[in-house]
Design a protein around this motif. Structure first.
Motif, PDB file in Angstrom:
ATOM      1  N   PHE A  54      51.329  47.670  36.921  1.00 48.27           N
ATOM      2  CA  PHE A  54      52.022  46.408  36.631  1.00 48.27           C
ATOM      3  C   PHE A  54      51.415  45.263  37.450  1.00 48.27           C
ATOM      4  CE2 PHE A  54      55.585  43.466  37.761  1.00 48.27           C
ATOM      5  CZ  PHE A  54      55.765  42.915  36.503  1.00 48.27           C
ATOM      6  N   ALA A  55      50.990  44.212  36.751  1.00 47.91           N
ATOM      7  CA  ALA A  55      50.421  43.050  37.436  1.00 47.91           C
ATOM      8  C   ALA A  55      51.556  42.315  38.160  1.00 47.91           C
ATOM      9  CB  ALA A  55      49.721  42.138  36.442  1.00 47.91           C
ATOM     10  N   VAL A  56      51.606  42.515  39.464  1.00 47.64           N
ATOM     11  CA  VAL A  56      52.726  42.048  40.289  1.00 47.64           C
ATOM     12  C   VAL A  56      53.006  40.556  40.107  1.00 47.64           C
ATOM     13  CG1 VAL A  56      53.444  41.709  42.700  1.00 47.64           C
ATOM     14  CG2 VAL A  56      52.469  43.880  41.987  1.00 47.64           C
ATOM     15  N   LYS A  57      51.950  39.787  39.882  1.00 47.10           N
ATOM     16  CA  LYS A  57      52.145  38.336  39.787  1.00 47.10           C
ATOM     17  C   LYS A  57      53.135  37.924  38.697  1.00 47.10           C
ATOM     18  CE  LYS A  57      48.427  36.792  36.651  1.00 47.10           C
ATOM     19  NZ  LYS A  57      47.462  37.861  36.361  1.00 47.10           N
ATOM     20  N   ALA A  58      53.314  38.787  37.693  1.00 48.25           N
ATOM     21  CA  ALA A  58      54.215  38.435  36.592  1.00 48.25           C
ATOM     22  C   ALA A  58      55.667  38.330  37.055  1.00 48.25           C
ATOM     23  CB  ALA A  58      54.095  39.462  35.472  1.00 48.25           C
ATOM     24  N   CYS A  59      56.065  39.224  37.961  1.00 51.41           N
ATOM     25  CA  CYS A  59      57.460  39.230  38.410  1.00 51.41           C
ATOM     26  C   CYS A  59      57.536  39.896  39.791  1.00 51.41           C
ATOM     27  CB  CYS A  59      58.340  39.975  37.400  1.00 51.41           C
ATOM     28  SG  CYS A  59      60.099  39.692  37.652  1.00 51.41           S
ATOM     29  N   MET A  73      55.018  53.690  36.789  1.00 52.20           N
ATOM     30  CA  MET A  73      53.918  52.718  36.857  1.00 52.20           C
ATOM     31  C   MET A  73      53.327  52.603  38.256  1.00 52.20           C
ATOM     32  SD  MET A  73      54.774  49.511  34.461  1.00 52.20           S
ATOM     33  CE  MET A  73      55.498  49.806  32.843  1.00 52.20           C
ATOM     34  N   GLY A  74      52.102  52.107  38.283  1.00 51.86           N
ATOM     35  CA  GLY A  74      51.493  51.663  39.528  1.00 51.86           C
ATOM     36  C   GLY A  74      51.597  50.148  39.579  1.00 51.86           C
ATOM     37  N   VAL A  75      50.915  49.553  40.558  1.00 47.43           N
ATOM     38  CA  VAL A  75      50.922  48.086  40.644  1.00 47.43           C
ATOM     39  C   VAL A  75      49.499  47.545  40.740  1.00 47.43           C
ATOM     40  CG1 VAL A  75      53.183  47.448  41.570  1.00 47.43           C
ATOM     41  CG2 VAL A  75      51.457  48.390  43.108  1.00 47.43           C
ATOM     42  N   ASP A  76      49.329  46.369  40.194  1.00 49.28           N
ATOM     43  CA  ASP A  76      48.054  45.662  40.288  1.00 49.28           C
ATOM     44  C   ASP A  76      48.299  44.418  41.139  1.00 49.28           C
ATOM     45  OD1 ASP A  76      45.376  44.921  39.636  1.00 49.28           O
ATOM     46  OD2 ASP A  76      46.183  43.472  38.228  1.00 49.28           O
ATOM     47  N   CYS A  77      47.611  44.354  42.284  1.00 47.55           N
ATOM     48  CA  CYS A  77      47.820  43.245  43.214  1.00 47.55           C
ATOM     49  C   CYS A  77      46.553  42.413  43.303  1.00 47.55           C
ATOM     50  CB  CYS A  77      48.120  43.776  44.614  1.00 47.55           C
ATOM     51  SG  CYS A  77      49.573  44.835  44.685  1.00 47.55           S
ATOM     52  N   SER A  78      46.716  41.143  43.680  1.00 44.93           N
ATOM     53  CA  SER A  78      45.507  40.339  43.862  1.00 44.93           C
ATOM     54  C   SER A  78      45.567  39.457  45.105  1.00 44.93           C
ATOM     55  CB  SER A  78      45.245  39.496  42.621  1.00 44.93           C
ATOM     56  OG  SER A  78      46.232  38.532  42.497  1.00 44.93           O
ATOM     57  N   SER A  79      46.519  39.732  45.986  1.00 50.66           N
ATOM     58  CA  SER A  79      46.561  38.964  47.232  1.00 50.66           C
ATOM     59  C   SER A  79      47.218  39.820  48.308  1.00 50.66           C
ATOM     60  CB  SER A  79      47.369  37.678  47.041  1.00 50.66           C
ATOM     61  OG  SER A  79      48.731  38.004  46.823  1.00 50.66           O
ATOM     62  N   LEU A  80      47.097  39.361  49.549  1.00 53.56           N
ATOM     63  CA  LEU A  80      47.710  40.096  50.659  1.00 53.56           C
ATOM     64  C   LEU A  80      49.237  40.182  50.513  1.00 53.56           C
ATOM     65  CD1 LEU A  80      47.412  41.562  53.345  1.00 53.56           C
ATOM     66  CD2 LEU A  80      47.338  39.348  54.483  1.00 53.56           C
ATOM     67  N   MET A  97      46.298  49.121  42.536  1.00 57.42           N
ATOM     68  CA  MET A  97      44.983  48.622  42.128  1.00 57.42           C
ATOM     69  C   MET A  97      44.869  47.234  42.762  1.00 57.42           C
ATOM     70  SD  MET A  97      42.602  49.506  39.627  1.00 57.42           S
ATOM     71  CE  MET A  97      43.475  50.447  38.384  1.00 57.42           C
ATOM     72  N   PHE A  98      43.729  46.978  43.398  1.00 56.14           N
ATOM     73  CA  PHE A  98      43.550  45.646  43.997  1.00 56.14           C
ATOM     74  C   PHE A  98      42.473  44.907  43.205  1.00 56.14           C
ATOM     75  CE2 PHE A  98      41.880  42.849  47.524  1.00 56.14           C
ATOM     76  CZ  PHE A  98      42.987  42.006  47.533  1.00 56.14           C
ATOM     77  N   THR A  99      42.939  44.111  42.248  1.00 60.43           N
ATOM     78  CA  THR A  99      42.029  43.347  41.383  1.00 60.43           C
ATOM     79  C   THR A  99      42.127  41.887  41.773  1.00 60.43           C
ATOM     80  OG1 THR A  99      42.502  44.890  39.581  1.00 60.43           O
ATOM     81  CG2 THR A  99      41.424  42.835  38.986  1.00 60.43           C
ATOM     82  N   SER A 100      41.261  41.477  42.680  1.00 61.60           N
ATOM     83  CA  SER A 100      41.340  40.109  43.174  1.00 61.60           C
ATOM     84  C   SER A 100      40.041  39.399  42.829  1.00 61.60           C
ATOM     85  CB  SER A 100      41.533  40.139  44.684  1.00 61.60           C
ATOM     86  OG  SER A 100      40.464  40.853  45.265  1.00 61.60           O
ATOM     87  N   ASN A 101      39.988  38.122  43.126  1.00 60.99           N
ATOM     88  CA  ASN A 101      38.707  37.425  43.011  1.00 60.99           C
ATOM     89  C   ASN A 101      38.625  36.415  44.130  1.00 60.99           C
ATOM     90  OD1 ASN A 101      39.218  34.502  41.638  1.00 60.99           O
ATOM     91  ND2 ASN A 101      40.674  36.006  40.843  1.00 60.99           N
ATOM     92  N   GLU A 113      43.237  49.695  53.906  1.00 62.02           N
ATOM     93  CA  GLU A 113      44.197  50.387  54.783  1.00 62.02           C
ATOM     94  C   GLU A 113      45.260  51.122  53.953  1.00 62.02           C
ATOM     95  OE1 GLU A 113      46.142  47.583  57.509  1.00 62.02           O
ATOM     96  OE2 GLU A 113      47.968  48.784  57.188  1.00 62.02           O
ATOM     97  N   LEU A 114      45.654  50.525  52.830  1.00 70.49           N
ATOM     98  CA  LEU A 114      46.658  51.170  51.973  1.00 70.49           C
ATOM     99  C   LEU A 114      46.048  52.271  51.103  1.00 70.49           C
ATOM    100  CD1 LEU A 114      48.698  48.060  50.731  1.00 70.49           C
ATOM    101  CD2 LEU A 114      49.496  49.842  52.283  1.00 70.49           C
ATOM    102  N   GLY A 115      44.724  52.345  51.088  1.00 72.61           N
ATOM    103  CA  GLY A 115      44.065  53.328  50.216  1.00 72.61           C
ATOM    104  C   GLY A 115      44.094  52.916  48.756  1.00 72.61           C
ATOM    105  N   ALA A 116      44.248  51.606  48.513  1.00 70.76           N
ATOM    106  CA  ALA A 116      44.309  51.096  47.135  1.00 70.76           C
ATOM    107  C   ALA A 116      42.954  51.245  46.453  1.00 70.76           C
ATOM    108  CB  ALA A 116      44.713  49.621  47.155  1.00 70.76           C
ATOM    109  N   ILE A 117      42.984  51.248  45.131  1.00 78.50           N
ATOM    110  CA  ILE A 117      41.732  51.236  44.369  1.00 78.50           C
ATOM    111  C   ILE A 117      41.208  49.804  44.432  1.00 78.50           C
ATOM    112  CG2 ILE A 117      40.665  51.547  42.109  1.00 78.50           C
ATOM    113  CD1 ILE A 117      43.070  53.371  41.385  1.00 78.50           C
TER     114      ILE A 117
END
Ligand SMILES: *Cc1c(COP(=O)(O)O)cnc(C)c1O
Length: 427
Positions: A54-59, A73-80, A97-101, A113-117
């Motif tokens: 789940f793309a956390v930014k949505a909610c 579900m898992g979570v998709d994060c893009s910030s600290l 999942m850490f999908t950032s830019n 540190e969290l072992g995220a993808i």
């Protein structure tokens, strides 16, 4: 939900809630979110290890994240802060999942540190993570197909060639080779070229493109991709005439591409995942607001107590959000109004010259599809305060999952000790 009779509550229920929580507020229907999460999971159940991150930014609310965790579900994060929210909500390791830019080093550090993808957005991020963290065992890259893909109507990302994200086709091959040479052992492949797309063909094309690329990477480099992340972007029908994507059919279309390209023969065990945000919570959240003024000048206006600080999409993208006048679901739409907030910005309008039943001061309005990129896009410009978030349980109980901001919050970050509101003089 894009229809007046599709609401997850009655007017009486909302009236009762407003006795405790004043408008405006966001309210999310828990049961709808759970059922929807189950539907997605079932539709893709024939895919090995399917998971939606789940793309956390949505909610970004931990109560919502916990519900989605319970639904698998898992979570998709893009910030600290999003990583911290995921951690606080109980997500661990590769559930993240850490999908950032354009990512700062400390954010990569937390993800590691969290072992995220970790999903890298650029080839230069390889030396960057090598310097600031380490070369991880598992690494994923975001592919940008550039001129090879065009987007369809309604897409909020734009054409891939004009987007800032991802690696080019040539860079992708170089990137996997470099990571293997540096010691990575496990690999993922990702793209995100569409958002709010209701055309199943878009996702079929994306799947086809990524499967083809994964096979090519294997054939050229001998590197076996472990998972393909098709991205998020499944749209929701905001307009009454739009239809939601049939998830079962979507999964079948992707399955057909897999069979046609003999994907599982060439890449046995390949996992398919997604990172949808909008379609997961969007249709199950509403912004509830009350009509407080009616004004007639060159055109007619209904002023409500919410503003674009509570829901920015109409002001930002001219997005349509269906609006129901509670208790008048079946009344004839005989009046034309713009529904406006109180910002000193003329794009602070939830509806522009739209037909409604006659609206009286005090009427409650439900703005639909506000469960994604709604409260989350809130801001304080013009001294606007973010509203509360409520969770509506199946049994009708209501839980406050985020309180509304107060004037005190507005002063909280100021070094301004003389005000009774100031953060520094609080205690
Ligand atoms: C926003 C975003 C998503 C989710 O997009 P939706 O349109 O909400 O499904 C997924 N991945 C990335 C990288 C994103 O930025």
């Amino acid at each position: 939900m894009n229809n007046d009779n599709d609401l997850h509550f009655t007017k009486e229920q909302i009236e009762k809630i407003t006795e405790t929580y004043s408008t405006p507020f966001h309210i999310y229907a828990e049961e709808g979110i759970r059922q929807n999460a189950k539907n997605l999971k079932t539709a893709f159940s024939s895919f090995n290890g399917f998971k939606n991150y789940f793309a956390v930014k949505a909610c970004p609310n931990p109560y919502i994240l916990e519900i989605l965790k319970e639904e698998g579900m898992g979570v998709d994060c893009s910030s600290l802060p999003e990583l911290l929210l995921a951690e606080a909500s109980g997500f661990k390791g590769e559930e993240i999942m850490f999908t950032s830019n354009n990512t700062p080093a400390n954010e990569f550090q937390k993800a590691a540190e969290l072992g995220a993808i970790i999903n890298l957005d650029d080839i230069t991020h390889i030396p960057f993570i090598e310097e600031h963290i380490r070369i991880p065992e598992l690494i994923c890259f975001r592919y940008n197909p550039g001129p090879l893909r065009k987007t369809s109507e309604g897409n909020v990302i734009g054409n891939p060639e004009d987007a800032k994200y991802g690696l080019t086709r040539d860079q992708i091959f170089e990137a996997y080779k470099t990571m293997r040479d540096k010691g990575s052992k496990r690999f993922g492949l990702h793209t995100m070229v569409a958002s709010n797309d209701l055309n199943p063909e878009t996702f079929k094309e994306t799947a086809s493109m990524l499967f083809g690329l994964a096979i090519e990477i294997f054939e050229k480099l001998g590197i076996k991709i472990e998972f393909i992340n098709l991205g998020g972007g499944i749209g929701i029908p905001y307009k009454p005439e739009q239809k939601e994507i049939n998830l079962v059919e979507l999964a079948e279309k992707i399955k057909a591409v897999i069979d046609e390209k003999k994907v599982f023969e060439k890449l046995p065990g390949l996992k398919i995942v997604m990172e949808n945000g909008r379609m997961i919570t969007g249709p199950f959240g509403y912004l509830i607001t009350r009509a407080i003024h009616e004004k007639h000048i060159y055109k007619g206006y209904i002023g409500v107590d919410a503003s674009m600080a509570n829901l920015m999409r109409p002001g930002m993208y001219g997005a349509y959000h269906h609006i129901t006048v509670l208790g008048k679901e079946n009344a004839m739409a005989t009046k034309t109004y713009s529904i406006v907030g109180s910002l000193c910005e003329n794009n602070d309008m939830f509806a522009i010259q739209r037909k409604f039943p006659e609206i009286k001061i005090g009427d409650l309005l439900a703005i639909h599809n506000a469960g994604a990129h709604g409260h989350a896009m809130g801001f304080n410009y013009n001294g606007k305060l973010r509203s509360a978030e409520l969770l509506l349980r199946k049994n009708g109980e209501v839980k406050l999952i985020r309180r509304a901001e107060t004037e005190k919050d507005y002063f909280l970050t100021l070094d301004f000790p003389d005000s009774e509101y100031s953060g520094l003089s609080r205690d």
